[in-house]
Design a protein around this motif. Structure first.
Motif, PDB file in Angstrom:
ATOM      1  N   VAL A 168       0.841  -1.199   0.000  1.00 28.09           N
ATOM      2  CA  VAL A 168       0.000   0.000   0.000  1.00 28.09           C
ATOM      3  C   VAL A 168       0.876   1.250   0.000  1.00 28.09           C
ATOM      4  O   VAL A 168       0.630   2.211  -0.749  1.00 28.09           O
ATOM      5  CB  VAL A 168      -0.974  -0.009   1.202  1.00 28.09           C
ATOM      6  CG1 VAL A 168      -1.629   1.351   1.395  1.00 28.09           C
ATOM      7  CG2 VAL A 168      -2.029  -1.084   1.022  1.00 28.09           C
ATOM      8  N   ILE A 169       1.917   1.255   0.816  1.00 28.27           N
ATOM      9  CA  ILE A 169       2.817   2.409   0.866  1.00 28.27           C
ATOM     10  C   ILE A 169       3.540   2.588  -0.462  1.00 28.27           C
ATOM     11  O   ILE A 169       3.703   3.711  -0.935  1.00 28.27           O
ATOM     12  CB  ILE A 169       3.806   2.261   2.045  1.00 28.27           C
ATOM     13  CG1 ILE A 169       3.053   2.408   3.355  1.00 28.27           C
ATOM     14  CG2 ILE A 169       4.932   3.269   1.950  1.00 28.27           C
ATOM     15  CD1 ILE A 169       3.858   2.088   4.578  1.00 28.27           C
ATOM     16  N   SER A 170       3.944   1.491  -1.090  1.00 27.88           N
ATOM     17  CA  SER A 170       4.626   1.620  -2.383  1.00 27.88           C
ATOM     18  C   SER A 170       3.685   2.184  -3.436  1.00 27.88           C
ATOM     19  O   SER A 170       4.091   3.001  -4.266  1.00 27.88           O
ATOM     20  CB  SER A 170       5.204   0.279  -2.820  1.00 27.88           C
ATOM     21  OG  SER A 170       4.164  -0.633  -3.126  1.00 27.88           O
ATOM     22  N   PHE A 171       2.412   1.802  -3.414  1.00 26.97           N
ATOM     23  CA  PHE A 171       1.457   2.377  -4.357  1.00 26.97           C
ATOM     24  C   PHE A 171       1.200   3.852  -4.061  1.00 26.97           C
ATOM     25  O   PHE A 171       1.014   4.649  -4.976  1.00 26.97           O
ATOM     26  CB  PHE A 171       0.139   1.591  -4.352  1.00 26.97           C
ATOM     27  CG  PHE A 171       0.181   0.367  -5.222  1.00 26.97           C
ATOM     28  CD1 PHE A 171       0.338   0.469  -6.593  1.00 26.97           C
ATOM     29  CD2 PHE A 171       0.070  -0.884  -4.658  1.00 26.97           C
ATOM     30  CE1 PHE A 171       0.382  -0.650  -7.397  1.00 26.97           C
ATOM     31  CE2 PHE A 171       0.123  -2.014  -5.444  1.00 26.97           C
ATOM     32  CZ  PHE A 171       0.280  -1.908  -6.822  1.00 26.97           C
ATOM     33  N   TYR A 198       1.553   6.831  -6.731  1.00 28.82           N
ATOM     34  CA  TYR A 198       0.511   7.823  -7.001  1.00 28.82           C
ATOM     35  C   TYR A 198       1.040   9.236  -6.808  1.00 28.82           C
ATOM     36  O   TYR A 198       0.701  10.147  -7.571  1.00 28.82           O
ATOM     37  CB  TYR A 198      -0.699   7.606  -6.102  1.00 28.82           C
ATOM     38  CG  TYR A 198      -1.389   6.279  -6.290  1.00 28.82           C
ATOM     39  CD1 TYR A 198      -1.346   5.597  -7.499  1.00 28.82           C
ATOM     40  CD2 TYR A 198      -2.076   5.689  -5.244  1.00 28.82           C
ATOM     41  CE1 TYR A 198      -1.975   4.379  -7.658  1.00 28.82           C
ATOM     42  CE2 TYR A 198      -2.704   4.467  -5.404  1.00 28.82           C
ATOM     43  CZ  TYR A 198      -2.658   3.815  -6.605  1.00 28.82           C
ATOM     44  OH  TYR A 198      -3.269   2.616  -6.769  1.00 28.82           O
ATOM     45  N   ALA A 199       1.869   9.434  -5.775  1.00 25.68           N
ATOM     46  CA  ALA A 199       2.439  10.760  -5.532  1.00 25.68           C
ATOM     47  C   ALA A 199       3.348  11.180  -6.685  1.00 25.68           C
ATOM     48  O   ALA A 199       3.320  12.340  -7.114  1.00 25.68           O
ATOM     49  CB  ALA A 199       3.218  10.767  -4.219  1.00 25.68           C
ATOM     50  N   ALA A 200       4.145  10.255  -7.216  1.00 28.46           N
ATOM     51  CA  ALA A 200       5.033  10.582  -8.328  1.00 28.46           C
ATOM     52  C   ALA A 200       4.231  10.908  -9.592  1.00 28.46           C
ATOM     53  O   ALA A 200       4.529  11.876 -10.306  1.00 28.46           O
ATOM     54  CB  ALA A 200       5.996   9.430  -8.597  1.00 28.46           C
ATOM     55  N   VAL A 201       3.190  10.132  -9.864  1.00 30.41           N
ATOM     56  CA  VAL A 201       2.349  10.389 -11.039  1.00 30.41           C
ATOM     57  C   VAL A 201       1.615  11.723 -10.870  1.00 30.41           C
ATOM     58  O   VAL A 201       1.516  12.513 -11.812  1.00 30.41           O
ATOM     59  CB  VAL A 201       1.357   9.230 -11.268  1.00 30.41           C
ATOM     60  CG1 VAL A 201       0.324   9.582 -12.318  1.00 30.41           C
ATOM     61  CG2 VAL A 201       2.102   7.972 -11.679  1.00 30.41           C
ATOM     62  N   GLY A 202       1.110  12.003  -9.665  1.00 28.78           N
ATOM     63  CA  GLY A 202       0.436  13.269  -9.412  1.00 28.78           C
ATOM     64  C   GLY A 202       1.370  14.455  -9.581  1.00 28.78           C
ATOM     65  O   GLY A 202       0.983  15.487 -10.137  1.00 28.78           O
TER      66      GLY A 202
END
Length: 172
Positions: A143-146, A150-154
């Motif tokens: 979950v933390i890796s996802f 998501y933060a990098a894509v955002g």
């Protein structure tokens, strides 16, 4: 002697952090932040937590700082005006000074290293910790890796939109 080294490292971490938040150039700020993280890692080692010290260097000073530099390069962040002009020692003096303090403290710790004693029963080896982490808490790690993905894509999406908006404003 260990308490003296601890206070020296504490001052070093505070000085590097202060230099980090006062720099206009983001790359220089990241270099000072890495200095502070190395000082904190040595402080953790002095407090008897070598595994946490290793994580501090590997995860924070290694991985996350590379991510920060990647974001800085992706967004092409640059200061509005050039930083301190003048001789090279004014620009590189603080970095070299802080690095020498950290190197001196590291060498002092190596020279004062006590012979290995018996490990207390409540300490866990890194291997046992890794097995427990990935057997019992594998879902949390995923979950933390996802969340990081998501933060990098955002960040990419927001940066791309900002570049587009800046291009639209430039063209009438």
């Amino acid at each position: 002697m260990a308490s003296i080294i601890f206070y020296i490292l504490g001052f070093n971490a505070l000085a590097a952090t202060a230099l980090c938040i006062t720099r206009r150039n983001p790359v220089h700020a990241v270099v000072y932040l890495v200095q502070a993280l190395f000082a904190l890692a040595l402080m953790f080692y002095l407090l008897g937590a070598p595994l946490v010290a290793a994580w501090e260097v590997i995860i924070y000073a290694g991985g996350i700082m590379v991510l920060f530099l990647f974001v800085i390069m992706m967004f092409e962040l640059a200061p509005d005006s050039p930083e301190t002009q003048g001789p090279g020692w004014r620009r590189w003096g603080p970095v070299v000074g802080l690095s020498l303090v950290i190197l001196g403290c590291t060498l002092a710790l190596i020279a004062l290293a006590a012979p290995p004693r018996e490990v207390p029963a409540f300490w866990v080896s890194p291997r046992a910790f890794g097995v427990a982490l990935f057997e019992h808490y594998a879902l949390a790690v995923q979950v933390i890796s996802f969340q990081l993905l998501y933060a990098a894509v955002g960040a990419y999406y927001l940066g791309k939109g900002a570049l587009r908006r800046a291009g639209e404003e430039a063209e009438p």
